[in-house]
Design a protein around this motif. Structure first.
Motif, PDB file in Angstrom:
ATOM      1  N   THR A   1       1.172  -1.494   0.284  1.00  0.00           N
ATOM      2  CA  THR A   1      -0.213  -0.172  -0.111  1.00  0.00           C
ATOM      3  C   THR A   1       1.241   1.650   0.230  1.00  0.00           C
ATOM      4  O   THR A   1       0.575   2.341  -0.763  1.00  0.00           O
ATOM      5  CB  THR A   1      -0.860  -0.283   1.791  1.00  0.00           C
ATOM      6  OG1 THR A   1      -1.249  -1.233   1.029  1.00  0.00           O
ATOM      7  CG2 THR A   1      -1.850   1.108   0.781  1.00  0.00           C
ATOM      8  N   LEU A   2       1.887   1.586   1.142  1.00  0.00           N
ATOM      9  CA  LEU A   2       2.652   2.938   1.054  1.00  0.00           C
ATOM     10  C   LEU A   2       3.546   2.489  -0.637  1.00  0.00           C
ATOM     11  O   LEU A   2       3.449   3.281  -1.174  1.00  0.00           O
ATOM     12  CB  LEU A   2       3.602   2.593   2.005  1.00  0.00           C
ATOM     13  CG  LEU A   2       4.352   3.370   2.867  1.00  0.00           C
ATOM     14  CD1 LEU A   2       3.587   4.114   2.846  1.00  0.00           C
ATOM     15  CD2 LEU A   2       5.637   2.895   3.281  1.00  0.00           C
ATOM     16  N   MET A   3       3.635   1.829  -0.480  1.00  0.00           N
ATOM     17  CA  MET A   3       4.921   1.501  -2.483  1.00  0.00           C
ATOM     18  C   MET A   3       3.863   2.288  -3.148  1.00  0.00           C
ATOM     19  O   MET A   3       4.283   2.675  -4.352  1.00  0.00           O
ATOM     20  CB  MET A   3       5.572   0.042  -2.612  1.00  0.00           C
ATOM     21  CG  MET A   3       6.204   0.139  -1.220  1.00  0.00           C
ATOM     22  SD  MET A   3       7.130  -1.384  -2.039  1.00  0.00           S
ATOM     23  CE  MET A   3       6.449  -2.792  -2.313  1.00  0.00           C
ATOM     24  N   THR A   4       2.807   1.500  -3.058  1.00  0.00           N
ATOM     25  CA  THR A   4       2.356   1.549  -4.183  1.00  0.00           C
ATOM     26  C   THR A   4       1.449   3.429  -4.383  1.00  0.00           C
ATOM     27  O   THR A   4       1.515   4.284  -4.991  1.00  0.00           O
ATOM     28  CB  THR A   4       0.502   1.801  -4.132  1.00  0.00           C
ATOM     29  OG1 THR A   4       0.873   0.099  -4.686  1.00  0.00           O
ATOM     30  CG2 THR A   4      -0.472   1.298  -5.797  1.00  0.00           C
ATOM     31  N   ARG A   5       1.362   3.923  -3.137  1.00  0.00           N
ATOM     32  CA  ARG A   5       0.695   5.708  -2.677  1.00  0.00           C
ATOM     33  C   ARG A   5       1.432   6.308  -3.266  1.00  0.00           C
ATOM     34  O   ARG A   5       1.441   7.600  -3.113  1.00  0.00           O
ATOM     35  CB  ARG A   5       0.411   5.695  -1.549  1.00  0.00           C
ATOM     36  CG  ARG A   5      -0.054   7.080  -1.411  1.00  0.00           C
ATOM     37  CD  ARG A   5      -1.095   6.813  -1.326  1.00  0.00           C
ATOM     38  NE  ARG A   5      -2.218   6.531  -0.980  1.00  0.00           N
ATOM     39  CZ  ARG A   5      -2.729   6.740   0.851  1.00  0.00           C
ATOM     40  NH1 ARG A   5      -2.521   7.829   1.206  1.00  0.00           N
ATOM     41  NH2 ARG A   5      -3.555   5.658   0.880  1.00  0.00           N
ATOM     42  N   ALA A   6       3.465   5.781  -3.334  1.00  0.00           N
ATOM     43  CA  ALA A   6       4.606   6.202  -3.631  1.00  0.00           C
ATOM     44  C   ALA A   6       4.630   6.727  -5.064  1.00  0.00           C
ATOM     45  O   ALA A   6       5.526   7.535  -5.421  1.00  0.00           O
ATOM     46  CB  ALA A   6       5.719   6.020  -3.017  1.00  0.00           C
ATOM     47  N   GLY A   7       4.234   5.489  -5.915  1.00  0.00           N
ATOM     48  CA  GLY A   7       4.172   5.525  -7.496  1.00  0.00           C
ATOM     49  C   GLY A   7       4.902   4.639  -7.761  1.00  0.00           C
ATOM     50  O   GLY A   7       5.356   4.588  -9.056  1.00  0.00           O
ATOM     51  N   PHE A   8       5.396   3.581  -6.911  1.00  0.00           N
ATOM     52  CA  PHE A   8       5.875   2.380  -7.420  1.00  0.00           C
ATOM     53  C   PHE A   8       5.068   1.149  -8.080  1.00  0.00           C
ATOM     54  O   PHE A   8       4.216   1.513  -7.866  1.00  0.00           O
ATOM     55  CB  PHE A   8       6.964   1.822  -5.936  1.00  0.00           C
ATOM     56  CG  PHE A   8       8.880   2.563  -5.331  1.00  0.00           C
ATOM     57  CD1 PHE A   8       8.640   2.609  -6.215  1.00  0.00           C
ATOM     58  CD2 PHE A   8       8.482   3.217  -4.590  1.00  0.00           C
ATOM     59  CE1 PHE A   8      10.384   3.450  -6.339  1.00  0.00           C
ATOM     60  CE2 PHE A   8       9.265   3.615  -4.016  1.00  0.00           C
ATOM     61  CZ  PHE A   8      10.496   3.656  -5.060  1.00  0.00           C
TER      62      PHE A   8
END
Length: 289
Positions: A279-286
């Motif tokens: 979730t954190l990675m997706t939110r950051a754009g990864f």
């Protein structure tokens, strides 16, 4: 795939240069010429609890600072464990650096304890002594949290419990497009639990993704993160908290040596690895597989 190494700097990584200088390089930037002084020696180094060998570089102060030669120094060097009085005599080794400068690095086979206190004495044949005492920081391990999804910067707090001070902080992002290193320098927060490094996850991710797009890569997949730093004793903090060469070049400004110049501290390199949530990675754009 060939691993790439890119640097996305948050701040000037001068601490890295200073750390290398203390042990391995010429140090001439930090020891300026001395005239008409009774000070016998300058020394740089630190006590490292992760090594069974300790070392410092020692310069005689003899009117002017020259590039040095291989002649033996008029110095007897002794390290003392202040908790039990154990003394270890250190021996000289002559080191030629890449720029041709010759230096004297004194070393001894000895282990030092976390939270121990040690004294180093350099005695000249006429009895004059230069000495320094240094504390070794406690053992600590980094503890990353899950990241804060409610904050725009998506910060990840990494706690280093009981750490007195941190320097040379960097974060490596291992991605499908190569490894990216972000320099955080001395950026940390002092808390009742220890020192906290706040990773600006969104900003770092944006820089990595933008760099990849410029080079024609697909949006990166983040495999893992690694924070690397040096845990030091509290005295290893420069004036104003910044490793500014214009300040440190002034003799005696950053020194803890009695009847001498230089700095000897206590410290060791530490690192921690982790994988952020999808979730954190997706939110950051990864890109997440």
């Amino acid at each position: 795939m060939l691993t790439k190494r890119r640097h996305i700097a948050h701040s000037v990584g001068f601490a890295s240069a200073l750390l290398a200088t203390l042990l391995f390089s010429a140090c001439e930037t930090y020891v300026d010429p001395v005239i008409d002084t009774d000070i016998p020696y300058t020394m740089y180094g630190f006590f490292n609890p992760t090594s069974d060998t300790q070392a410092v570089r020692i310069y005689p102060v003899d009117g002017i600072l020259e590039r040095g030669d291989a002649s033996p120094l008029d110095a007897v060097v002794t390290a003392i464990n202040l908790s039990n009085g154990l003394q270890v005599a250190w021996r000289d080794s002559v080191v030629t650096y890449r720029d041709g400068e010759i230096g004297h690095v004194y070393w001894g086979r000895m282990s030092v304890a976390y939270e121990g206190r040690y004294r180093l004495e350099v005695r000249r044949s006429d009895g004059v002594v230069t000495a320094v005492e240094a504390d070794v920081p406690p053992l600590t391990e980094g503890q990353p949290d899950d990241g804060n999804l409610s904050r725009p910067t998506l910060p990840i707090n990494v706690l280093w419990p009981d750490a007195p001070n941190l320097i040379d902080i960097s974060v490596v992002y291992e991605t499908s497009n190569g490894n990216y290193e972000v320099l955080y320098g001395q950026e940390q927060i002092e808390t009742s639990e220890g020192r906290v490094v706040v990773v600006n996850f969104r900003q770092d991710a944006a820089n990595i993704i933008q760099d990849g797009a410029f080079l024609g890569f697909q949006r990166a997949i983040l495999y893992r993160m690694r924070m690397s730093l040096v845990v030091t004793n509290s005295e290893w903090t420069p004036p104003g908290g910044v490793f500014d060469p214009e300040v440190l070049v002034e003799r005696g400004v950053f020194s803890n040596v009695d009847n001498g110049y230089g700095f000897v501290g206590g410290g060791y390199r530490a690192e921690v690895e982790w994988v952020p949530s999808d979730t954190l990675m997706t939110r950051a754009g990864f890109r997440v597989e």
